[in-house]
Design a protein around this motif. Structure first.
Motif, PDB file in Angstrom:
ATOM      1  N   SER A  24       0.833  -1.207   0.000  1.00  0.00           N
ATOM      2  CA  SER A  24       0.000   0.000   0.000  1.00  0.00           C
ATOM      3  C   SER A  24       0.865   1.253   0.000  1.00  0.00           C
ATOM      4  O   SER A  24       0.599   2.210  -0.742  1.00  0.00           O
ATOM      5  N   MET A  25       1.907   1.266   0.834  1.00  0.00           N
ATOM      6  CA  MET A  25       2.809   2.419   0.893  1.00  0.00           C
ATOM      7  C   MET A  25       3.466   2.677  -0.457  1.00  0.00           C
ATOM      8  O   MET A  25       3.481   3.813  -0.963  1.00  0.00           O
ATOM      9  N   ALA A  26       4.018   1.617  -1.069  1.00  0.00           N
ATOM     10  CA  ALA A  26       4.694   1.779  -2.354  1.00  0.00           C
ATOM     11  C   ALA A  26       3.738   2.284  -3.428  1.00  0.00           C
ATOM     12  O   ALA A  26       4.118   3.090  -4.295  1.00  0.00           O
ATOM     13  N   GLY A  27       2.487   1.835  -3.357  1.00  0.00           N
ATOM     14  CA  GLY A  27       1.508   2.271  -4.341  1.00  0.00           C
ATOM     15  C   GLY A  27       1.101   3.721  -4.200  1.00  0.00           C
ATOM     16  O   GLY A  27       0.600   4.324  -5.166  1.00  0.00           O
ATOM     17  N   MET A  28       1.315   4.301  -3.036  1.00  0.00           N
ATOM     18  CA  MET A  28       0.901   5.684  -2.787  1.00  0.00           C
ATOM     19  C   MET A  28       2.019   6.697  -2.993  1.00  0.00           C
ATOM     20  O   MET A  28       1.751   7.902  -3.077  1.00  0.00           O
ATOM     21  N   LEU A  29       3.270   6.258  -3.070  1.00  0.00           N
ATOM     22  CA  LEU A  29       4.372   7.218  -3.201  1.00  0.00           C
ATOM     23  C   LEU A  29       4.480   7.701  -4.648  1.00  0.00           C
ATOM     24  O   LEU A  29       4.486   6.892  -5.578  1.00  0.00           O
ATOM     25  N   PRO A  30       4.586   9.018  -4.856  1.00  0.00           N
ATOM     26  CA  PRO A  30       4.616   9.557  -6.221  1.00  0.00           C
ATOM     27  C   PRO A  30       5.954   9.306  -6.914  1.00  0.00           C
ATOM     28  O   PRO A  30       6.966   9.047  -6.269  1.00  0.00           O
ATOM     29  N   ALA A  58       4.284  -2.479  -7.480  1.00  0.00           N
ATOM     30  CA  ALA A  58       3.164  -1.903  -6.736  1.00  0.00           C
ATOM     31  C   ALA A  58       2.946  -0.423  -6.999  1.00  0.00           C
ATOM     32  O   ALA A  58       1.839   0.085  -6.794  1.00  0.00           O
ATOM     33  N   GLY A  59       3.987   0.293  -7.418  1.00  0.00           N
ATOM     34  CA  GLY A  59       3.845   1.737  -7.543  1.00  0.00           C
ATOM     35  C   GLY A  59       4.799   2.348  -8.543  1.00  0.00           C
ATOM     36  O   GLY A  59       5.437   1.643  -9.345  1.00  0.00           O
TER      37      GLY A  59
END
Length: 335
Positions: A24-30, A58-59
């Motif tokens: 989730s964290m990796a998916g939210m970092l720009p 993930a991101g």
């Protein structure tokens, strides 16, 4: 205080339930996230980790296993390898086989300590889902050197013990719900901070040196670490010394937090009880065999029969106790 230092790194620690939080964290970092991210996930030694590939997909940020001697660059997620501590020194990653900490290598605390010493106020420490008190001492180290600390909101965690213990220890600056993690980290990463004001910490530097050392070549004077704790190291059986932070080190260098040591002792006790149960069963069986051979009417046969009865009774009491322990809800025995 002059604000002339930028944030440079986010050190992230997780264990049980942490993979989902890390994804989730990796998916939210720009894509333009301005600082480096270094990650330690506690997992069983010997198993090859696929975490870097999972986070890479993930991101927007690149994620890869940290390599020994690799310079740390902004906008990249570096993931600790199996059975190696990830230590940061002079903005460079080092993979070491120093002594385990609370049974783990890589260790969250080992990473956090090195980041605290290397980055000072430029560091962000983040603790996600996990059991026991892993990472709490590491967050304290980051905070002591002027960095900022955060935990995943325990209400969002699959296993809330790590963030909860950090909050109770008073070493947390921000409690962040999982859906807000990306925005919160971006805000913290954009902050400017002051220069390092903390005084040198001899114990922090010693523990960092131990983690950087070779597995069987740690060179330090254990008698100067602290007073004997009266406990034995679960890894090697050596005497544990009490450190000023309430954690423990043995002469080999193995490190333990109080919660992890208690859990390891629970495992040792249960293992000893299973050995005792097996021995009682074997004693009862042997006594019954000898009683049959001697004959039930004779004094010798009666003595063997009494021995068998006593062993069977003791084994049943112990078996009932072990059954009750394993019938408890998981949360009653896992944290």
């Amino acid at each position: 205080m002059t604000l002339d230092t930028k944030r440079e790194i986010v050190a992230v620690g997780a264990s049980a339930g942490g993979v989902q939080a890390l994804i989730s964290m990796a998916g939210m970092l720009p894509r333009d996230f301005p600082v480096a991210v270094v990650v330690v996930l506690h997992f069983s030694g010997g198993a090859k980790s696929a975490l870097a590939g999972i986070l890479d997909r993930a991101g927007a940020l690149r994620a890869r296993p940290a390599e020994n001697g690799e310079p740390i660059e902004p906008g990249v997620i570096y993931v600790a390898s199996t059975d190696r501590h990830l230590i940061i020194d002079d903005r460079t990653a080092y993979l070491t086989d120093g002594p385990t900490e609370s049974g783990h290598r890589p260790s969250i605390n080992a990473l956090f300590r090195s980041v605290a010493l290397d980055y000072g106020p430029a560091a962000i420490g983040l603790l996600l889902s996990g059991v026991l008190d892993d990472g709490v001492a590491g967050l304290a180290a980051i905070r002591s050197q002027g960095g900022v600390t955060a935990v995943q909101d325990p209400a969002d965690c699959i296993f809330p013990a790590m963030p909860t213990n950090a909050i109770h220890a008073g070493v947390v600056d921000h409690v962040i719900p999982l859906p807000e993690l990306g925005a919160a980290l971006s805000k913290l990463a954009a902050e400017q901070v002051g220069q390092r004001q903390a005084q040198p910490d001899a114990n922090l530097e010693l523990e960092n040196r131990i983690a950087r050392g070779a597995k069987f070549a740690v060179d330090f004077d254990a008698d100067k670490v602290g007073q004997p704790a009266g406990f034995s190291c679960p890894d090697c059986g050596g005497t544990l010394m009490t450190l000023s932070r309430g954690s423990f080190r043995c002469r080999i260098g193995h490190g333990w937090t109080a919660e992890a040591l208690l859990k390891a002792q629970d495992v040792e006790v249960e293992s000893a009880l299973w050995v005792a149960l097996r021995s009682l069963d074997e004693k009862a069986k042997l006594s019954e065999t000898l009683a049959d051979r001697a004959g039930a009417a004779g004094a010798l046969g009666q003595r063997y029969a009494a021995s068998a009865k006593e062993a069977r009774h003791a084994a049943q009491v112990l078996r009932d106790h072990l059954s009750q322990v394993h019938e408890r809800p998981p949360e009653a025995v896992s944290e």
